[in-house]
Scaffold this motif. Structure first.
Motif, PDB file in Angstrom:
ATOM      1  N   LYS A  33      53.553  27.129  45.422  1.00  0.00           N
ATOM      2  CA  LYS A  33      54.985  27.380  45.513  1.00  0.00           C
ATOM      3  C   LYS A  33      55.312  28.678  44.760  1.00  0.00           C
ATOM      4  O   LYS A  33      54.612  29.032  43.799  1.00  0.00           O
ATOM      5  CB  LYS A  33      55.768  26.205  44.905  1.00  0.00           C
ATOM      6  CG  LYS A  33      55.526  24.850  45.582  1.00  0.00           C
ATOM      7  CD  LYS A  33      56.145  24.783  46.955  1.00  0.00           C
ATOM      8  CE  LYS A  33      55.826  23.457  47.666  1.00  0.00           C
ATOM      9  NZ  LYS A  33      56.475  22.301  47.082  1.00  0.00           N
ATOM     10  N   PRO A  34      56.364  29.388  45.169  1.00  0.00           N
ATOM     11  CA  PRO A  34      56.668  30.684  44.542  1.00  0.00           C
ATOM     12  C   PRO A  34      56.825  30.622  43.031  1.00  0.00           C
ATOM     13  O   PRO A  34      56.491  31.575  42.328  1.00  0.00           O
ATOM     14  CB  PRO A  34      57.989  31.097  45.213  1.00  0.00           C
ATOM     15  CG  PRO A  34      57.992  30.383  46.519  1.00  0.00           C
ATOM     16  CD  PRO A  34      57.292  29.080  46.277  1.00  0.00           C
ATOM     17  N   HIS A  35      57.338  29.486  42.512  1.00  0.00           N
ATOM     18  CA  HIS A  35      57.585  29.397  41.076  1.00  0.00           C
ATOM     19  C   HIS A  35      56.426  28.761  40.299  1.00  0.00           C
ATOM     20  O   HIS A  35      56.549  28.505  39.099  1.00  0.00           O
ATOM     21  CB  HIS A  35      58.870  28.601  40.812  1.00  0.00           C
ATOM     22  CG  HIS A  35      58.870  27.234  41.434  1.00  0.00           C
ATOM     23  ND1 HIS A  35      58.922  27.030  42.791  1.00  0.00           N
ATOM     24  CD2 HIS A  35      58.818  25.996  40.884  1.00  0.00           C
ATOM     25  CE1 HIS A  35      58.909  25.728  43.054  1.00  0.00           C
ATOM     26  NE2 HIS A  35      58.846  25.077  41.904  1.00  0.00           N
ATOM     27  N   ALA A  36      55.306  28.500  40.964  1.00  0.00           N
ATOM     28  CA  ALA A  36      54.139  27.934  40.275  1.00  0.00           C
ATOM     29  C   ALA A  36      53.377  29.049  39.565  1.00  0.00           C
ATOM     30  O   ALA A  36      53.364  30.191  40.019  1.00  0.00           O
ATOM     31  CB  ALA A  36      53.229  27.237  41.276  1.00  0.00           C
ATOM     32  N   PRO A  37      52.742  28.744  38.444  1.00  0.00           N
ATOM     33  CA  PRO A  37      51.964  29.782  37.751  1.00  0.00           C
ATOM     34  C   PRO A  37      50.765  30.210  38.588  1.00  0.00           C
ATOM     35  O   PRO A  37      50.197  29.414  39.330  1.00  0.00           O
ATOM     36  CB  PRO A  37      51.515  29.075  36.463  1.00  0.00           C
ATOM     37  CG  PRO A  37      51.549  27.623  36.798  1.00  0.00           C
ATOM     38  CD  PRO A  37      52.672  27.442  37.768  1.00  0.00           C
ATOM     39  N   ARG A  38      50.427  31.479  38.481  1.00  0.00           N
ATOM     40  CA  ARG A  38      49.247  32.009  39.169  1.00  0.00           C
ATOM     41  C   ARG A  38      48.138  32.150  38.136  1.00  0.00           C
ATOM     42  O   ARG A  38      48.346  32.717  37.066  1.00  0.00           O
ATOM     43  CB  ARG A  38      49.544  33.367  39.787  1.00  0.00           C
ATOM     44  CG  ARG A  38      50.808  33.391  40.637  1.00  0.00           C
ATOM     45  CD  ARG A  38      50.545  32.847  42.011  1.00  0.00           C
ATOM     46  NE  ARG A  38      51.779  32.422  42.670  1.00  0.00           N
ATOM     47  CZ  ARG A  38      51.887  32.280  43.987  1.00  0.00           C
ATOM     48  NH1 ARG A  38      50.858  32.523  44.767  1.00  0.00           N
ATOM     49  NH2 ARG A  38      53.013  31.863  44.518  1.00  0.00           N
ATOM     50  N   ILE A  39      46.984  31.647  38.456  1.00  0.00           N
ATOM     51  CA  ILE A  39      45.872  31.677  37.506  1.00  0.00           C
ATOM     52  C   ILE A  39      44.637  32.256  38.185  1.00  0.00           C
ATOM     53  O   ILE A  39      44.310  31.895  39.311  1.00  0.00           O
ATOM     54  CB  ILE A  39      45.549  30.268  36.961  1.00  0.00           C
ATOM     55  CG1 ILE A  39      46.733  29.702  36.176  1.00  0.00           C
ATOM     56  CG2 ILE A  39      44.307  30.305  36.075  1.00  0.00           C
ATOM     57  CD1 ILE A  39      46.492  28.318  35.616  1.00  0.00           C
ATOM     58  N   VAL A  40      43.976  33.145  37.471  1.00  0.00           N
ATOM     59  CA  VAL A  40      42.676  33.653  37.891  1.00  0.00           C
ATOM     60  C   VAL A  40      41.706  33.390  36.745  1.00  0.00           C
ATOM     61  O   VAL A  40      42.026  33.668  35.586  1.00  0.00           O
ATOM     62  CB  VAL A  40      42.724  35.156  38.220  1.00  0.00           C
ATOM     63  CG1 VAL A  40      41.320  35.707  38.414  1.00  0.00           C
ATOM     64  CG2 VAL A  40      43.550  35.403  39.475  1.00  0.00           C
ATOM     65  N   ALA A  41      40.559  32.841  37.066  1.00  0.00           N
ATOM     66  CA  ALA A  41      39.543  32.575  36.044  1.00  0.00           C
ATOM     67  C   ALA A  41      38.235  33.225  36.477  1.00  0.00           C
ATOM     68  O   ALA A  41      37.872  33.183  37.654  1.00  0.00           O
ATOM     69  CB  ALA A  41      39.358  31.075  35.846  1.00  0.00           C
ATOM     70  N   PHE A  42      37.548  33.845  35.531  1.00  0.00           N
ATOM     71  CA  PHE A  42      36.257  34.459  35.840  1.00  0.00           C
ATOM     72  C   PHE A  42      35.439  34.563  34.556  1.00  0.00           C
ATOM     73  O   PHE A  42      35.966  34.470  33.447  1.00  0.00           O
ATOM     74  CB  PHE A  42      36.431  35.842  36.488  1.00  0.00           C
ATOM     75  CG  PHE A  42      37.322  36.788  35.740  1.00  0.00           C
ATOM     76  CD1 PHE A  42      36.815  37.638  34.763  1.00  0.00           C
ATOM     77  CD2 PHE A  42      38.688  36.829  36.006  1.00  0.00           C
ATOM     78  CE1 PHE A  42      37.639  38.512  34.071  1.00  0.00           C
ATOM     79  CE2 PHE A  42      39.527  37.697  35.322  1.00  0.00           C
ATOM     80  CZ  PHE A  42      39.003  38.544  34.352  1.00  0.00           C
ATOM     81  N   ASP A  43      34.134  34.736  34.736  1.00  0.00           N
ATOM     82  CA  ASP A  43      33.217  34.836  33.601  1.00  0.00           C
ATOM     83  C   ASP A  43      32.935  36.295  33.274  1.00  0.00           C
ATOM     84  O   ASP A  43      32.903  37.156  34.166  1.00  0.00           O
ATOM     85  CB  ASP A  43      31.897  34.121  33.916  1.00  0.00           C
ATOM     86  CG  ASP A  43      32.077  32.613  34.022  1.00  0.00           C
ATOM     87  OD1 ASP A  43      32.990  32.085  33.379  1.00  0.00           O
ATOM     88  OD2 ASP A  43      31.311  31.979  34.772  1.00  0.00           O
ATOM     89  N   VAL A  44      32.736  36.557  31.992  1.00  0.00           N
ATOM     90  CA  VAL A  44      32.351  37.889  31.524  1.00  0.00           C
ATOM     91  C   VAL A  44      31.155  37.735  30.599  1.00  0.00           C
ATOM     92  O   VAL A  44      30.897  36.641  30.083  1.00  0.00           O
ATOM     93  CB  VAL A  44      33.525  38.581  30.775  1.00  0.00           C
ATOM     94  CG1 VAL A  44      34.720  38.747  31.689  1.00  0.00           C
ATOM     95  CG2 VAL A  44      33.900  37.804  29.512  1.00  0.00           C
ATOM     96  N   ASP A  93      28.855  27.840  27.652  1.00  0.00           N
ATOM     97  CA  ASP A  93      27.492  27.957  28.191  1.00  0.00           C
ATOM     98  C   ASP A  93      26.961  29.386  28.126  1.00  0.00           C
ATOM     99  O   ASP A  93      26.376  29.911  29.088  1.00  0.00           O
ATOM    100  CB  ASP A  93      27.443  27.461  29.644  1.00  0.00           C
ATOM    101  CG  ASP A  93      27.821  25.995  29.769  1.00  0.00           C
ATOM    102  OD1 ASP A  93      27.547  25.246  28.813  1.00  0.00           O
ATOM    103  OD2 ASP A  93      28.398  25.616  30.807  1.00  0.00           O
ATOM    104  N   GLY A  94      27.205  30.061  26.998  1.00  0.00           N
ATOM    105  CA  GLY A  94      26.649  31.387  26.805  1.00  0.00           C
ATOM    106  C   GLY A  94      27.373  32.502  27.527  1.00  0.00           C
ATOM    107  O   GLY A  94      26.892  33.645  27.560  1.00  0.00           O
ATOM    108  N   LYS A  95      28.538  32.204  28.101  1.00  0.00           N
ATOM    109  CA  LYS A  95      29.342  33.223  28.775  1.00  0.00           C
ATOM    110  C   LYS A  95      30.766  33.168  28.258  1.00  0.00           C
ATOM    111  O   LYS A  95      31.195  32.185  27.665  1.00  0.00           O
ATOM    112  CB  LYS A  95      29.351  32.994  30.297  1.00  0.00           C
ATOM    113  CG  LYS A  95      28.009  33.186  30.976  1.00  0.00           C
ATOM    114  CD  LYS A  95      28.140  32.962  32.477  1.00  0.00           C
ATOM    115  CE  LYS A  95      26.800  33.138  33.176  1.00  0.00           C
ATOM    116  NZ  LYS A  95      26.925  32.891  34.640  1.00  0.00           N
TER     117      LYS A  95
END
Length: 714
Positions: free
Chosen positions: A555-566, A599-601
């Motif tokens: 929905k337009p008012h829902a939070p946007r989340i991006v998750a990634f490993d570095v 886990d080491g990341k």
């Protein structure tokens, strides 16, 4: 002088369970210490000497408590003292209660308190699996009448094999996790979760658990004999009037039977008509107010038995249920999603006179629930809460806090749904079910509404889940029986079984069963499971007709989340000295960034309320962790001017010298002649990285057209 008696139960895997009595809490009616490894539970039971006048039910209270000192820990909070029961302790107490309650004599109404305390633990063995055994053993060494003993075990399937009372570590690898309570002869209680297993797999798990429970029951009987408690006190907390009972049956049964077979679908109207039969009978007695006050409790009890028998015979003899359905028929269903504009996802699920209005809220890492129990320290990313307001049944009373029933029903629905959320799903998910109407199986309505609300919110669940509550009506000896699909509240109350089953199209995800009669065969359980599957799939079709799969977008008012490993060594670079860099990114983008080592990341999670903020934060973080590549072009910021060139930052945290000879093809005598100043942006190409020093060789002129030879010489 102490007279300590101990019984030992040898387990097939080499472990032992000991039951000891006579050492602790000797003033209780019964007390035992149950030990497996270094895990020890103290169970006590105390009963009042007599029943409170007018009591016509079993006033049983079960408490389970884990002591922090048992594991060498301090409680949290300011007081540093154990406080109110946690959800886990309440759920464990409910498991004990559900197995014990049906086995007290019908005429025993004295207040009874069963308390189980974990007094020692090492974090290896799970204490809740021993709690039912401890409670029953305490009753066994008392003189309180009880038609046990019982025991409870946890059965898990690990690598295709059933393991009884697995350790914490073993349970992490299980695809089935069930708690089973039983007497030597019969299963009494089941609750658990699983990874879409078949009905036969569930039956096999129950059989494995029951076989493990039988030695526990034998040991308790031997203990009972050794302490001299095989003969219990004789109680009768019921006054009876045989003539009044016969009169009520003679004058009310036929009327009640006619109502039971009248196919009335309105719960309140049906209830009023049954009540009217009783009121008509009372009026025919011509009693004074004083005489009525003396007999009203007896009349209520006898008429309740009449009503119960009329309903049961209607089903067994004519196949007619109170609302006119056949035994396999599901009540009418209607669903709607997106009903509420404010939540991230919402749904209404209505089946007959049971209705759930459910919302789904998406959150970030900051919304995780922290679990800090004696033996469990974890974070929970999926929450499900169930609310049962009094208006859902038309009761005129206030709602005061969350009761044990609400915690239990919510936990069952949570277990039904949680394995359908992908393990790498970046959002925290909270589902809240508010029951709008209730006439049986509101926890299963919560499962269905929860599925709908999550799909409406765009939660990428693996598969939709539905749930159904099954009932059972038997006659004496179970010679004749009927398994009922989608039971009403009255069929639960007046019946012999409440068996809830949830699952996807491919298998069962959770179950809860309470059995109120002796001698329930596996044949009946198998029939109930197969009938439940048919009903479950019917309900699942209604769900997928409303919304077939999760919405593509939030929905337009829902939070946007991006998750990634570095890389782990880049965590510090993202945070910066004193958190300077991460705070700057959050301030400029408006996004929220969290990072932790897993886990080491480094696991980075970025949340924002709009795509622009999210993209800005993601690009900044990815720029920090990006590795400079020879031949790539970068927009660099001039950091300082020197006589021999300019130092520029071409990537976050990456600086190099743009030598005066690499600014232009023509010869430049002074840096002042370039017009370059601090803060300017200049495009550069990375020509080389020195293998020893790691210095970057940058060029601007390499991006410019190379002029003719004579122009270069000018």
């Amino acid at each position: 002088m102490m007279n300590v008696v101990t019984k030992t139960i040898a387990l097939p895997d080499g472990r032992t369970i000991t039951i000891e009595t006579g050492k602790l809490a000797k003033q209780a009616d019964g007390s035992v210490v149950v030990r497996m490894g270094n895990t020890m539970l103290l169970a006590t039971v105390c009963s009042a000497k007599d029943a409170v006048p007018g009591t016509d039910f079993m006033p049983l209270t079960v408490e389970y408590k884990e002591k922090f000192g048992a594991y060498g820990r301090y409680p949290g909070g300011f007081t540093k003292r154990e406080g109110k029961a946690s959800d886990y302790e309440i759920l464990t107490a409910r498991l004990i209660d559900r197995a014990l309650r049906p086995l007290f004599p019908d005429d025993f109404h004295a207040e009874t308190f069963v308390t189980v305390n974990m007094i020692s633990a090492d974090g290896i063995d799970q204490p809740d699996a021993l709690a039912g055994l401890a409670a029953s053993a305490a009753l066994a060494v008392s003189d309180i009448p009880f038609n046990g003993p019982i025991s409870e075990v946890r059965v898990a399937r690990i690598n295709g094999e059933f393991v009884i009372n697995p350790t914490f570590e073993q349970l992490e690898k299980a695809d089935m996790d069930l708690m089973v309570g039983a007497t030597y002869e019969n299963i009494m209680m089941v609750e658990g979760e699983m990874d879409e297993v078949s009905e036969q797999d569930l039956l096999n798990a129950l059989k494995a658990a029951h076989e493990a429970i039988k030695p526990h029951c034998i040991a308790q009987k031997e203990l009972m004999e050794e302490v001299g408690k095989t003969v219990k006190k004789a109680y009768c907390h019921e006054e009876n009037d045989e003539e009044l009972e016969k009169d009520i049956w003679a004058k009310c049964y036929d009327k009640a039977y006619a109502l039971a077979t009248s196919a009335n679908t309105d719960k309140h109207d049906r209830s009023e008509k049954f009540e009217a039969v009783k009121e008509e009978y009372i009026a025919s007695l011509n009693l004074t107010e004083e005489e009525l006050a003396e007999k009203v409790a007896l009349i209520d009890r006898y008429y309740h038995a009449v009503e119960k028998e009329a309903m049961r015979r209607s089903i067994l003899d004519e196949g007619k249920r109170l609302d006119g359905r056949s035994t396999t028929e599901i009540r009418p269903i209607w669903c709607e999603v997106g009903y509420l504009p404010g939540p991230h996802g919402s749904a209404i699920f209505t089946r007959g006179e049971t209705q759930s209005l459910t919302t789904c809220t998406l959150g970030t890492k900051q919304d995780e629930k922290l679990i800090d129990e004696v033996l469990v320290h974890a974070k929970e990313r999926f929450l499900l809460h169930y609310n049962f307001p009094p208006f859902s049944t038309g009761e005129a009373k206030a709602q005061r806090g969350v009761g044990r029933r609400e915690i239990g029903h919510g936990h069952l629905a949570l277990r039904a749904l949680k394995r359908m959320i992908p393990s790498d799903y970046p959002y925290c998910v909270r589902v809240v079910s508010d029951i709008m109407e209730s006439n049986g199986s509101s926890s299963m309505a919560t499962v269905c509404a929860g599925t709908l609300a999550m799909m409406d919110a765009g939660v990428k669940i693996k598969k939709p889940v539905s749930g159904i509550a099954m009932g059972l009506i038997t006659d004496k000896g179970n010679v004749k029986y009927s398994v009922l699909s989608d039971i009403l509240g009255d069929e639960d109350h007046l019946g012999d079984m409440d068996f809830k089953v949830t699952g996807t199209k491919d298998g069962i995800t959770a179950t809860q069963m309470d059995i109120k009669v002796d001698g329930l065969s596996y044949e009946i359980l198998e029939k109930a499971l197969n009938q439940a599957k048919e009903g479950r799939l019917h309900i699942l079709n209604k769900i997928t007709e409303t919304i077939a799969e999760p919405r593509e977008d939030l929905k337009p008012h829902a939070p946007r989340i991006v998750a990634f490993d570095v890389p782990k060594d880049m965590i510090g670079a993202i945070i910066g000295p004193g958190g300077k860099i991460i705070q700057e990114i959050q301030e400029k983008s408006g996004a929220t960034i969290s990072i932790e080592e897993i886990d080491g990341k480094g696991r980075v999670e970025i949340a924002a309320t709009n795509k622009e903020s999210l993209d800005m934060a993601v690009s900044r973080v990815k720029a920090i962790v990006a590795v400079p590549e020879v031949g790539e072009t970068y927009d660099a910021k001039v950091k300082s001017i020197m006589p021999y060139g300019a130092f520029v930052e071409f990537m976050p945290g990456k600086e190099g010298l743009l030598h005066i000879s690499e600014i232009a093809w023509k010869r430049i005598e002074k840096m002042e002649d370039t017009g370059m100043k601090e803060g300017d942006t200049v495009t550069v190409k990375l020509l080389d990285i020195d293998a020893k020093s790691g210095k970057f060789k940058l060029s601007h002129k390499a991006l410019l057209p190379k002029p003719q030879k004579e122009e270069t010489e000018k």
